[in-house]
Design an enzyme around this catalytic site. Structure first.
Site, PDB file in Angstrom:
ATOM      1  N   GLU A  11      28.998  32.088  35.159  1.00 20.64           N
ATOM      2  CA  GLU A  11      28.437  33.256  35.853  1.00 20.64           C
ATOM      3  C   GLU A  11      26.914  33.189  35.913  1.00 20.64           C
ATOM      4  O   GLU A  11      26.310  33.552  36.921  1.00 20.64           O
ATOM      5  CB  GLU A  11      28.896  34.562  35.195  1.00 20.64           C
ATOM      6  CG  GLU A  11      30.369  34.887  35.420  1.00 20.64           C
ATOM      7  CD  GLU A  11      30.743  35.021  36.899  1.00 20.64           C
ATOM      8  OE1 GLU A  11      29.865  35.332  37.720  1.00 20.64           O
ATOM      9  OE2 GLU A  11      31.922  34.801  37.231  1.00 20.64           O
ATOM     10  N   TYR A  52      26.185  42.956  36.219  1.00 21.03           N
ATOM     11  CA  TYR A  52      27.228  42.160  36.877  1.00 21.03           C
ATOM     12  C   TYR A  52      27.839  41.145  35.897  1.00 21.03           C
ATOM     13  O   TYR A  52      29.065  41.044  35.768  1.00 21.03           O
ATOM     14  CB  TYR A  52      26.663  41.429  38.114  1.00 21.03           C
ATOM     15  CG  TYR A  52      27.620  40.368  38.558  1.00 21.03           C
ATOM     16  CD1 TYR A  52      28.769  40.717  39.254  1.00 21.03           C
ATOM     17  CD2 TYR A  52      27.434  39.027  38.208  1.00 21.03           C
ATOM     18  CE1 TYR A  52      29.710  39.769  39.603  1.00 21.03           C
ATOM     19  CE2 TYR A  52      28.370  38.069  38.545  1.00 21.03           C
ATOM     20  CZ  TYR A  52      29.500  38.443  39.249  1.00 21.03           C
ATOM     21  OH  TYR A  52      30.439  37.501  39.573  1.00 21.03           O
ATOM     22  N   ASP A 104      29.975  41.907  43.046  1.00 18.10           N
ATOM     23  CA  ASP A 104      28.931  41.011  43.551  1.00 18.10           C
ATOM     24  C   ASP A 104      28.845  41.218  45.068  1.00 18.10           C
ATOM     25  O   ASP A 104      29.467  42.138  45.615  1.00 18.10           O
ATOM     26  CB  ASP A 104      29.217  39.553  43.155  1.00 18.10           C
ATOM     27  CG  ASP A 104      30.450  38.986  43.855  1.00 18.10           C
ATOM     28  OD1 ASP A 104      31.108  39.732  44.610  1.00 18.10           O
ATOM     29  OD2 ASP A 104      30.751  37.799  43.652  1.00 18.10           O
TER      30      ASP A 104
END
Ligand code: SF4
Length: 345
Positions: free
Chosen positions: A47, A128, A146
């Protein structure tokens, strides 16, 4: 969760089971999260790398990172320079510095925290990333939004509010369709749908598992969502141009190399620009006759150019007398071609 939200969640997971992208940081659909700490490490690393970097660019670098530092303890023990060198080419180097800081903190506390709220407190872990790791590595029912998810949700619910103000409503709706079970698969399914089907310009609604529930599709207007804020109005500028005519010829100047319409032939004007109106000063004393004005839209401003004509004025400075009958061969930019048409009318 409403019945419609539930249908969306179920159809999406069903689609994901058959269509999930095989990515090196992913477990196959339906795999329960592993108890050991290797899994959050892999998800977190991916990520962080994927922020601002494409999947294709990340895949080989991700493999190299895992070869060199197979777990968070190994990464925490690495030297700063070593990690920065391994990050070279991925850009946004603050991510590498935060990666190392975070790895050291995780190693010091004996492993990754297991909730979104605790993950969020780690250095360099934004909302996020915390939600994505909580959902994918720990199956917490976290809401992961996202850019792909934002687009899908804005279309599914035809959210009319423009971005960025719409983000709260989008998040709310995204939360409404996030299931209590398989939250990680749900998050990845939304990302995959946005990346492969509900694409920004040409969504493939005919292949979409959610077309029956999608309000933007029903309205026949998918690409309008998410709604973008309208651009600020173009500033309106005014300027003047002068038509010197003598014996069938018109006086043309060549504009400076740099600046708007650079190095092009033009009528003499009064120095208007995107930032300021023209100064209104005629380039020569004469009995000027105002013959009207033309409008022109440049990318960043609109211009109203007033045109003045004289048959007895004497121009100053450098220029050339050009036959009026052959004016279409002078290569005048559109603005001055409009002004010339007005003068000749
Ligand atoms: Fe996106 Fe079209 Fe699917 Fe709606 S139907 S979610 S617009 S791909």
């Amino acid at each position: 969760m409403t019945a419609s939200d539930k249908t969306i969640a179920q159809r999406l997971l069903h689609w994901y089971d058959a269509n999930a992208r095989g990515l090196p940081w992913r477990a196959p659909p339906g795999t329960p999260p592993r108890a050991d700490d290797s899994w959050p490490y892999r998800v977190w690393l991916a990520e962080v790398m994927l922020q601002q970097t494409t999947v294709a660019a990340v895949i080989p670098r991700y493999a190299q990172f895992l070869d060199t530092w197979p777990d968070v303890t190994a990464l925490a023990a690495a030297g700063d320079a070593e990690v920065m060198a391994a990050w070279a080419g991925l850009g946004y180097y603050s991510r590498a510095r935060n990666l190392l800081k975070c790895a050291r903190e995780v190693a010091a506390r004996g492993g990754f925290p297991r909730t979104e709220a605790e993950l969020r407190r780690l250095p360099g872990v934004g909302s996020y990333t915390a939600a994505a790791v909580a959902a994918i590595a720990f199956d917490e029912s976290a809401v992961v939004v996202d850019a792909n998810v934002e687009r899908v949700v804005a279309r599914l619910f035809a959210i009319e509010q423009p971005l960025p103000a719409a983000r709260a409503a989008i998040r709310d709706r995204a939360g409404g369709i996030t299931p209590a079970q398989r939250a990680g698969d749900h998050a990845q399914a939304m990302m995959d749908l946005g990346a492969t089907i509900c694409t920004p310009r040409n969504p493939r609604c005919d292949l979409c598992p959610l077309s029956g529930q999608c309000m933007a599709f029903a309205a026949g207007d998918a690409v309008r969502f998410p709604v973008r804020p309208s651009r600020p109005a173009r500033p309106q500028r005014t300027g003047n141009a002068w038509w010197f005519e003598r014996e069938g010829r018109v006086w043309l100047v060549t504009r400076p190399d740099k600046g708007m319409l650079g190095a092009m032939r033009a009528l003499p004007d009064d120095g208007w620009s995107a930032r300021a109106d023209g100064n209104g000063v005629a380039p020569a004393q004469a009995d000027w006759v105002s013959i009207g004005s033309v409008e022109h839209q440049f990318t960043h401003f609109s211009l109203t150019l007033a045109v003045h004509a004289s048959a007895n004025a004497t121009p100053r400075g450098t220029g050339e007398w050009w036959p009026v009958a052959a004016l279409d061969q002078a290569g005048l930019p559109t603005l001055f071609a409009k002004a010339a048409r007005l003068a000749r009318a």
